[in-house]
Write an enzyme that holds these catalytic residues in place. Structure first.
Site, PDB file in Angstrom:
ATOM      1  N   GLN A   1       2.455   9.238  -2.881  1.00  0.00           N
ATOM      2  CA  GLN A   1       2.709  10.591  -2.385  1.00  0.00           C
ATOM      3  C   GLN A   1       4.197  10.891  -2.275  1.00  0.00           C
ATOM      4  O   GLN A   1       4.626  12.010  -2.524  1.00  0.00           O
ATOM      5  CB  GLN A   1       2.065  10.786  -1.004  1.00  0.00           C
ATOM      6  CG  GLN A   1       0.549  10.770  -1.027  1.00  0.00           C
ATOM      7  CD  GLN A   1      -0.038  11.872  -1.898  1.00  0.00           C
ATOM      8  OE1 GLN A   1       0.539  12.944  -2.035  1.00  0.00           O
ATOM      9  NE2 GLN A   1      -1.177  11.606  -2.501  1.00  0.00           N
TER      10      GLN A   1
ATOM     11  N   CYS B   1     -10.070   9.310   0.753  1.00  0.00           N
ATOM     12  CA  CYS B   1      -9.915   7.872   0.521  1.00  0.00           C
ATOM     13  C   CYS B   1      -9.147   7.200   1.654  1.00  0.00           C
ATOM     14  O   CYS B   1      -8.411   6.231   1.431  1.00  0.00           O
ATOM     15  CB  CYS B   1      -9.255   7.570  -0.825  1.00  0.00           C
ATOM     16  SG  CYS B   1     -10.283   8.028  -2.213  1.00  0.00           S
TER      17      CYS B   1
ATOM     18  N   ASP C   1       3.714   1.750  -1.059  1.00  0.00           N
ATOM     19  CA  ASP C   1       2.895   2.635  -1.891  1.00  0.00           C
ATOM     20  C   ASP C   1       3.556   4.019  -1.886  1.00  0.00           C
ATOM     21  O   ASP C   1       3.510   4.733  -0.901  1.00  0.00           O
ATOM     22  CB  ASP C   1       1.476   2.690  -1.306  1.00  0.00           C
ATOM     23  CG  ASP C   1       0.600   3.745  -1.978  1.00  0.00           C
ATOM     24  OD1 ASP C   1       1.053   4.368  -2.971  1.00  0.00           O
ATOM     25  OD2 ASP C   1      -0.535   3.951  -1.514  1.00  0.00           O
TER      26      ASP C   1
ATOM     27  N   HIS D   1      -4.259   4.422   2.147  1.00  0.00           N
ATOM     28  CA  HIS D   1      -5.277   4.854   1.192  1.00  0.00           C
ATOM     29  C   HIS D   1      -6.153   3.629   0.896  1.00  0.00           C
ATOM     30  O   HIS D   1      -5.682   2.495   0.967  1.00  0.00           O
ATOM     31  CB  HIS D   1      -4.550   5.321  -0.076  1.00  0.00           C
ATOM     32  CG  HIS D   1      -5.412   5.978  -1.110  1.00  0.00           C
ATOM     33  ND1 HIS D   1      -6.208   5.268  -1.967  1.00  0.00           N
ATOM     34  CD2 HIS D   1      -5.578   7.281  -1.432  1.00  0.00           C
ATOM     35  CE1 HIS D   1      -6.831   6.113  -2.784  1.00  0.00           C
ATOM     36  NE2 HIS D   1      -6.472   7.345  -2.468  1.00  0.00           N
TER      37      HIS D   1
ATOM     38  N   LYS E   1       0.700  12.107 -10.283  1.00  0.00           N
ATOM     39  CA  LYS E   1       1.205  12.807  -9.095  1.00  0.00           C
ATOM     40  C   LYS E   1       2.700  13.100  -9.232  1.00  0.00           C
ATOM     41  O   LYS E   1       3.322  13.619  -8.307  1.00  0.00           O
ATOM     42  CB  LYS E   1       0.934  11.994  -7.832  1.00  0.00           C
ATOM     43  CG  LYS E   1      -0.554  11.977  -7.489  1.00  0.00           C
ATOM     44  CD  LYS E   1      -0.875  11.193  -6.247  1.00  0.00           C
ATOM     45  CE  LYS E   1      -2.353  11.330  -5.950  1.00  0.00           C
ATOM     46  NZ  LYS E   1      -3.029  10.064  -5.738  1.00  0.00           N
TER      47      LYS E   1
END
Lengths: 148, 425
Positions: free
Chosen positions: B222, B383, B219, B142, B245
């Site tokens: 998600q 993104c 990261d 991202h 999220k």
């Protein structure tokens, strides 16, 4: 579906499928790149201006149906017009796609097919990308002229 | 697949393939927004990779906090302030348990995952990455895991290296291994791609990095709402998540950092709460995690995030993953049957994301048309512009799933895509 047909009028779909004045304009006097970083639409407008009159214009790039058809119809609409007329046309087009209260402007001709865009605020930028790019191309030239 | 087929051959619950006590309708009842209609159609919210909806448990917690528990933390001697402090620190403990951190002090509250990455870049990064050094990321990052490192590398005279991905959207592990070396000061990699759905073999990635003595940031924006995360088992040095999220509030996220690294890192921002004592001659800094939390934090957000991870844990990742796996496989088959549709991101190990392009129709036009059918999907580059470049597409349409989605919503999407065909021919 009726709402959708307001947005995706047959003329728009046609210009999306077969864009007019699409391709490279060799040795163009003016050009600018337009980019909508949010959606990735990219296009280049190239034009020749003789005595303040648009003598030729072409565009290339990729984008959604609205942005492609808008660029295509714009190139048709500005050929033979003076730069002042082009800017005035942009003003009226901008009003057409953003102002829900605006009456239909008969002077817009074929460009009036974009009236449906005003009901889809997220798509306004698609419809005016080509115009912003055109104005950028034209204004750069004026900057150059004014500095000479 | 005709409209009639898709609406009659499947049960709306979509969870019949597992024996877990998971009733998607009971789950949906806990998310008030899902009862909304989009015009005359039911709302099919399929943009969870952008943000998830919030359950009553989170909404009620936020409301209760502001209505009856609000006070600033860490300073007041009165009961209300102490309660707020306990609730805030209690939420830190919940997030620490959720990510399996060794201790709550290893959890820094941030605004979002982006801020977590920037925090590491500006503190750990500035101190560890020098001229000629390298930071390694991957093609599927991202922008939030690209730009902070570009900024750092530019500032420090360092070099950003990029691990390529395959045509299905998998990390090229051989390439990754060959990029790691004595100059590599950090590897920052996404756990699960937001535009491809690929779930990276992060444990293996960490092992490769550790073999070269390279610290790893993951990261987890998600991944964290689809699968359990155990930062100690992964062995990573940093892990970032974002609250919105995780079915939690916006404006709150968390950075996990290994205690030894956090202790050695300089502060991120200066201000109140991050200090031990201040004079004009000398300021001493507070201990972790407070050293990294200058100013009044998003107290309500943190407490709401605590409620969100409790909610997820209550449902259970076993049940969530089973439901989402079944839904993904149903959606993959249904979308693959749409004429002219091509999925972007077909890694064997993927979760909950279906990115696609449709012959002759730009993603934006798809997005607008399916919206008129009550279906909310994302269109654009998500993104991840380098991913679009890698697959040579200007944009994709993306449906992304969460625990409350149903096969009926997938059917609604497929039927909406048929409308796209009707318009574009």
């Amino acid at each position: 579906m009726s709402d959708l047909r307001e947005l995706y009028q047959e003329v728009i779909l046609d210009h999306n499928r077969s864009p007019r004045n699409f391709g490279v304009l060799e040795d163009a006097m003016l050009h600018a790149d337009g980019h909508n970083p949010l959606c990735g639409d990219k296009l280049t407008i190239a034009l020749n201006v003789v005595d303040e009159v648009v003598t030729d214009v072409r565009f290339e790039g990729s984008g959604c149906a609205i942005s492609k058809a808008s660029a295509s119809l714009m190139t048709e609409g500005i050929k033979g017009k003076t730069l002042d007329e082009v800017k005035a046309l942009f003003e009226r087009f901008h009003q057409l796609v953003t102002d829900r209260a605006a009456p239909t402007d008969a002077t817009l001709g074929k460009l009036a097919v974009f009236a449906g865009v005003r009901d889809y605020p997220a798509r306004v930028k698609c419809a005016i990308l080509a115009w912003h790019t055109l104005i950028a191309a034209v204004d750069n030239s004026q900057d150059q002229i004014s500095t000479e | 697949m005709s409209d009639a087929d898709v609406t009659t051959t499947h049960t709306p619950t979509g969870s019949t393939a597992t024996d877990a006590p998971f009733d998607v309708e009971r789950i949906r009842e806990q998310f008030p927004i899902l009862a909304q209609r989009a015009g005359d159609k039911p709302l099919a919210y399929l943009d969870n990779a952008a943000t998830t909806q919030k359950p009553h448990a989170v909404l009620d917690t936020l409301s209760r906090y502001y209505a009856s528990e609000n006070a600033n933390i860490h300073r007041g001697v009165y009961a209300l302030s102490q309660q707020a402090t306990e609730a805030y620190e209690g939420a830190r403990g919940k997030v620490a348990r959720f990510l399996h951190a060794a201790e709550p002090a290893e959890i820094i509250f941030t605004r979002n995952a982006t801020e977590g990455i920037n925090l590491v870049a500006q503190t750990f990064g500035r101190r560890q990455v020098g001229a000629g050094d390298e930071v390694v990321i991957s093609t599927m990052e991202h922008h939030s895991n690209i730009v902070p490192w570009q900024m750092l590398c530019e500032e420090q005279g360092a070099r950003l290296r990029v691990v390529p991905i395959t045509d299905t959207g998998e990390l090229m592990l051989d390439e990754l291994a060959s990029l790691l070396g004595p100059r590599t000061k950090l590897l920052s990699i996404v756990h699960m791609s937001n535009s491809l759905g690929t779930v990276n073999p992060v444990r293996q990635v960490v092992e490769l990095a550790q073999a070269q003595g390279v610290p790893v940031l993951i990261d987890g924006s998600q991944a964290a709402y689809h699968m359990p995360v155990d930062v100690q088992a992964l062995g990573c040095d940093f892990y970032v998540v974002t609250g919105h999220k995780l079915y939690g509030p916006t404006g709150i996220g968390a950075l996990y950092g290994r205690r030894a690294l956090l202790d050695a890192m300089p502060p991120y921002q200066g201000g109140g709460d991050m200090i031990r004592s201040v004079t004009f001659e000398r300021t001493t800094y507070n201990d972790v995690p407070h050293k990294f939390e200058a100013g009044t934090p998003h107290i309500a957000g943190a407490i709401g995030l605590g409620a969100a991870v409790d909610f997820i844990t209550g449902v259970g990742f076993g049940a969530i993953a089973a439901h989402e796996r079944q839904l993904l496989s149903y959606a993959t088959a249904a979308l693959s049957a749409v004429p002219g549709l091509r999925l972007i991101g077909t890694a064997p190990n993927k979760a909950s994301i279906l990115s696609f392009v449709l012959d002759g129709v730009h993603a934006h036009d798809i997005g607008t048309i399916v919206d008129t059918e009550g279906v909310a999907i994302r269109t654009g580059h998500h993104c991840t512009q380098p991913v679009m470049d890698r697959f040579q597409v200007p944009a994709t349409a993306r449906a992304s799933l969460a625990m409350y989605n149903t096969t009926a919503e997938i059917d609604q999407l497929v039927s909406a895509l048929n409308k796209v065909r009707e318009v574009f021919g």
